[in-house]
Design an enzyme around this catalytic site. Structure first.
Site, mmCIF file in Angstrom:
data_model
loop_
_atom_site.group_PDB
_atom_site.id
_atom_site.type_symbol
_atom_site.label_atom_id
_atom_site.label_comp_id
_atom_site.label_asym_id
_atom_site.label_seq_id
_atom_site.Cartn_x
_atom_site.Cartn_y
_atom_site.Cartn_z
ATOM 1 N N ASN A 87 0.842 -1.201 0.000
ATOM 2 C CA ASN A 87 0.000 0.000 0.000
ATOM 3 C C ASN A 87 0.874 1.248 0.000
ATOM 4 O OD1 ASN A 87 -1.901 -2.027 2.045
ATOM 5 N ND2 ASN A 87 -2.741 -1.199 0.147
ATOM 6 N N GLY B 3 -8.067 -7.985 4.528
ATOM 7 C CA GLY B 3 -8.658 -8.576 3.334
ATOM 8 C C GLY B 3 -8.960 -7.564 2.245
ATOM 9 N N ASP C 280 -2.979 -0.129 11.420
ATOM 10 C CA ASP C 280 -3.189 1.169 10.767
ATOM 11 C C ASP C 280 -4.572 1.699 11.173
ATOM 12 O OD1 ASP C 280 -2.526 3.372 9.258
ATOM 13 O OD2 ASP C 280 -2.829 2.421 7.314
ATOM 14 N N LEU D 151 -8.488 4.742 0.415
ATOM 15 C CA LEU D 151 -8.443 4.149 1.755
ATOM 16 C C LEU D 151 -7.758 5.122 2.703
ATOM 17 C CD1 LEU D 151 -7.400 0.449 0.967
ATOM 18 C CD2 LEU D 151 -9.604 1.215 1.882
#
Ligand SMILES: [Zn+2]
Length: 378
Positions: A217, A247, A272, A305
């Site tokens: 990420n 997931g 996180d 996100l």
């Protein structure tokens, strides 16, 4: 003396069903047979067959219990976040500040120092994530905050004086000399929010960068002709990889591929986590923007996100149920390995004599039933 009995205890060589953990004050005194004379003299706690694991160590916690560290970097915020995550087995954590200006970073360090000095349960340091990152991989970080790392920042980042300081930065945005300087000062460096090439990231591992933040990420991805930061992290046998196992942040198949790429000891679960963990909030504000929490994820208005909505116990369960890992391995990824990454491997993250008595008990459904932090139960 406290005796934790009738549990399946995770030791270095696997689970033991016939051992009792003796706690003396803040430390594990011994791991003994049930027939040991010290057990009869101790205050006995029957754990009803629970799994007894080293307490979880979470290197990346933005918030919890409705509180966000960026909103108010104070001792109270740290206490709220710690209490929220403790319910999910986290007994040691780094409050994590997302890219902010110099004065906010200074406030964050001061709050963490005071929290450690005043004995707030579980806080073991700070994670400064940005602003020394690459705008091309900033994710939800505020572009206006991103800047170069100068000598004043080096001094600030080296100044905590208690506990660990973990800094996430983009190695390509600073110099090898600065990386080496920070590492020499004892700052734990992690590459993240980076667009560095495979070569740049590999080189940074030789200059003091110990790991990568949320593998895959917000980093240059692995392509078969350009391995990027993700490829560099997997190709290097020693670098630690933080992984978010909700997931969503990383597809389970990609996590399985990563875990097969190198030794287990170099992966660590991070949450996180955002303020919604341990609260019933379905939205929160991040640096003036509204973040929605739905279907187990946090997203901004563009669908990016914004941290995660997962807790440590769920991450461990996901490792077992979604990735098919043995519980022992999942538990170590949540405790032993992050402790080693932070340089605390001799005191935290194992159930062994002399270690801090920070433990978690989970029932057969892998729900947390009890935690201990430095011998104190909750
Ligand atoms: Zn991040």
């Amino acid at each position: 003396m406290l005796a934790l009995a009738n549990a399946r205890v995770l030791l270095d060589d696997g689970f033991a069903g016939d051992k009792v953990v003796l706690i003396d004050g803040t430390k594990i005194a011994a791991v003994v047979d049930a027939t040991d004379p010290r057990v009869a003299k101790a205050e006995r706690h029957d754990l009803a067959g629970a799994w007894l694991l080293p307490g979880f160590v979470d290197c990346q916690v933005n918030g919890g219990g409705g509180a966000l560290f960026n909103d108010a970097p104070t001792v109270e915020t740290i206490r709220t976040i710690g209490a929220a995550h403790r319910r999910f087995g986290t007994t040691a954590f780094l409050p994590t500040l997302i890219s902010e200006d110099f004065s906010m970073i200074a406030r964050a360090l001061k709050a963490v120092r005071h929290a450690i000095e005043s004995g707030v349960p579980g806080v073991i340091g700070v994670h400064i994530e940005g602003p020394f990152i690459n705008e091309a991989r900033r994710g939800v970080h505020d572009a206006a905050m991103i800047r170069d790392l100068d000598t004043r920042d080096v001094a600030l980042l080296s100044s905590l004086g208690a506990g660990c300081t973990l800094v996430t930065l983009a190695p390509e945005m600073t110099t090898p000399a600065t990386l080496r300087h920070l590492a020499m000062e004892g700052v734990v460096l992690s590459a993240g929010h980076t667009d560095g090439t495979y070569e740049e990231i590999t080189e940074s591992f030789r200059n003091g960068v110990r790991g990568v933040t949320h593998l895959f990420n917000a980093m240059s991805p692995m392509h078969h002709r350009t391995p990027g930061a993700a490829g560099a992290a997997l190709a290097d046998p020693d670098c630690w990889c933080g992984i978010i196992v909700d997931g969503v942040h990383v597809h389970p198949a990609v996590l399985r591929i990563a875990l097969a790429a190198k030794r287990a000891e170099r992966f660590m679960l991070v949450t996180d986590a955002m303020p919604s963990v341990g609260s019933d909030q379905d939205w929160f504000m991040l640096q003036g923007r509204r973040i929605r929490v739905q279907d187990g994820i946090c997203v901004d208005e563009n669908g990016t996100l914004a941290g995660a909505a997962v807790d440590m116990a769920t991450s461990v369960r996901n490792c077992v149920q979604m990735l098919g890992l043995p519980l022992a391995r999942a538990a170590r990824m949540a405790s032993t390995y992050p402790a080693e990454f932070l340089g605390l491997g001799a005191e935290l993250g194992r159930i062994a004599p002399g270690y801090r008595a920070s433990l978690v008990a989970m029932d057969s459904g892998l729900e947390v039933t009890r935690t201990w932090i430095d011998g104190a139960a909750a």
